[in-house]
Design an enzyme around this catalytic site. Structure first.
Site, short mmCIF file in Angstrom:
data_model
loop_
_atom_site.label_atom_id
_atom_site.label_comp_id
_atom_site.label_asym_id
_atom_site.label_seq_id
_atom_site.Cartn_x
_atom_site.Cartn_y
_atom_site.Cartn_z
N GLU A 114 0.82 -1.20 0.10
CA GLU A 114 0.03 -0.30 -0.05
C GLU A 114 0.86 1.34 -0.02
O GLU A 114 1.68 1.43 1.01
CB GLU A 114 -0.92 -0.15 1.28
CG GLU A 114 -1.59 1.15 1.50
CD GLU A 114 -2.29 1.79 0.44
OE1 GLU A 114 -2.28 3.08 0.24
OE2 GLU A 114 -3.22 1.10 -0.50
N TYR A 148 -28.87 8.57 1.55
CA TYR A 148 -29.30 7.37 2.37
C TYR A 148 -28.54 7.20 3.63
O TYR A 148 -27.51 8.04 3.86
CB TYR A 148 -28.87 6.32 1.54
CG TYR A 148 -27.57 6.09 1.14
CD1 TYR A 148 -26.42 5.95 1.65
CD2 TYR A 148 -27.40 6.57 -0.36
CE1 TYR A 148 -25.11 5.78 1.28
CE2 TYR A 148 -26.13 6.41 -1.02
CZ TYR A 148 -24.95 6.14 -0.12
OH TYR A 148 -23.76 6.00 -0.80
#
Length: 406
Positions: A32, A215
């Site tokens: 990463e 939402y």
């Protein structure tokens, strides 16, 4: 399997891939580039197909702790406010598909995957490590990082997103495709949401050259709000012309968004006004996949946005990455002695058509959502006439397809 696989990228796709492979007995090196594991962005939606993957990994309780489970999707007209259509979720989704429909913050999904990966002894997590290039040999791959280190493995899985370096070496340096759409994203605590908008539903507002979706996330304590409009960064939206399209966040002003929305209805504008901090993204993607060679070649494969970046109009970006990872895990688990080129070829054959279909459908939905004139009239008439049968996606929510045919 006493094998080692290198994964480029530690986002949602990379961690999901690491978890799936580790559960199959594969040792994994995750590389990463950031200095810490984490996710930026805001909310995402997981259809029953994606929730099924998490359930198979034993992560249902973790999901329930951080997600919301909307009871319906409401589609409303952004200008007049009237209800255009509805798809029942909640109990109906559970009954029809065996899994619920979930909404949650991206960081929460990433965190629950990270916790699960950290419990797997066969996973090595490496930060500040970015892939520069790779070399395939008959016996494996040699991955070179930016600092000159060489990481060997039996295979390399590129989970390094839209701007994937693994993809560039595998398929060539083809530019991403600008959609011409911009996404304003914000979060608002439930206490600050207008009372009329606090329902446990996904609400999609459709307008001319725009749509807005909101939402609940974080177990219903917050709401995610996304407004997508046509435009270009710096031309009435956000920073200066030429702003780096690879930069995830752009400061934006609510005034720019309101100008782009035009004469929106009062319920929608009340939701927009409730958001106090907007971020702005330019939406980019690639053309739909054309064959399995875009998913894997030899001992190298692509997963998630590195293979098939999606416009967000089918809410399946994270879901397809989870499905990709689950497929790799299933195939690895069934192969006591891994022939990685053959395994990745099967993975590619299993996944590419479904991912291409989702890419195409997502793009088409953007046209339909933002329609005007006769297309808008036809869309509204079809939703009124056909109702849930038009809005449901059984072919999608019944997935993912099992590569083993079970």
């Amino acid at each position: 399997m006493n094998e080692n696989v290198v994964i480029a990228g530690g986002g949602i796709g990379g961690l999901a891939c690491a978890l799936a492979l580790a559960r199959a007995g594969v040792s994994v090196d995750v590389l990463e580039q950031a200095s810490a594991f984490g996710e930026v962005g805001a909310g995402l939606q997981l259809g029953p197909n994606a929730v099924r993957v998490l359930d198979d990994w034993g992560l249902t309780d973790d999901l329930k702790a951080c997600a919301a489970f909307p009871v319906a999707l409401w589609v409303r007209d952004a200008h007049g406010g009237e209800r255009l259509g509805q798809l029942r979720l909640g109990a109906r989704a559970q009954t029809r598909y065996g899994q619920p429909y979930a909404t949650l913050h991206r960081a929460d999904l990433h965190s629950l995957l990270l916790r699960a990966v950290q419990q797997e002894p066969g996973v090595s997590l490496n930060l500040q490590t970015r892939v520069a290039a790779y070399e395939q040999t008959p016996e494996g791959v040699q991955v070179t990082t930016e600092d000159g280190a060489v990481v060997p493995g039996q295979a390399l899985i590129g989970c390094d997103g839209l701007w994937s370096r693994v993809r560039v070496q595998m398929l060539g340096a083809h530019p991403v495709r600008a959609s011409g759409h911009l996404a304003y994203r914000g979060m608002v605590h439930r206490d600050q949401v207008p009372a009329a908008q606090r329902e446990n539903v996904v609400t999609a507002w459709l307008g001319t050259r725009l749509h807005v979706v909101h939402y609940p996330v974080r177990a219903g304590e917050w709401f995610n709000v996304v407004a997508v409009v046509h435009g270009v960064l710096g031309q009435g939206h956000g920073g200066p012309v030429g702003s780096d399209p690879q930069s995830w966040s752009h400061e934006a002003q609510a005034a720019d968004l309101k100008t782009a929305l035009g004469p929106a209805c009062s319920d929608l504008m009340a939701m927009i006004d409730a958001v106090t901090d907007w971020k702005l993204w330019s939406l980019n993607d690639r053309t739909p996949m054309t064959g399995p060679h875009e998913h894997a070649q030899g001992r190298v494969a692509l997963l998630g946005d590195a293979a098939h970046p999606l416009r967000p109009y089918l809410a399946q970006g994270a879901a397809m990455a989870l499905e990709d990872a689950w497929t790799l895990g299933r195939l690895s688990d069934a192969a006591p002695v891994a022939d990685w080129p053959a395994l990745l070829s099967t993975y590619a054959q299993t996944r590419w058509r479904r991912n291409a279909r989702v890419q195409s459908r997502s793009q088409r939905n953007g046209t339909i959502f933002h329609a005007s004139g006769l297309l808008r009239w036809g869309r509204n008439s079809a939703m009124a006439l056909l109702g849930e049968s038009l809005m449901d996606n059984a072919w999608l929510y019944e997935g993912p397809p099992d590569p083993l045919g079970n």
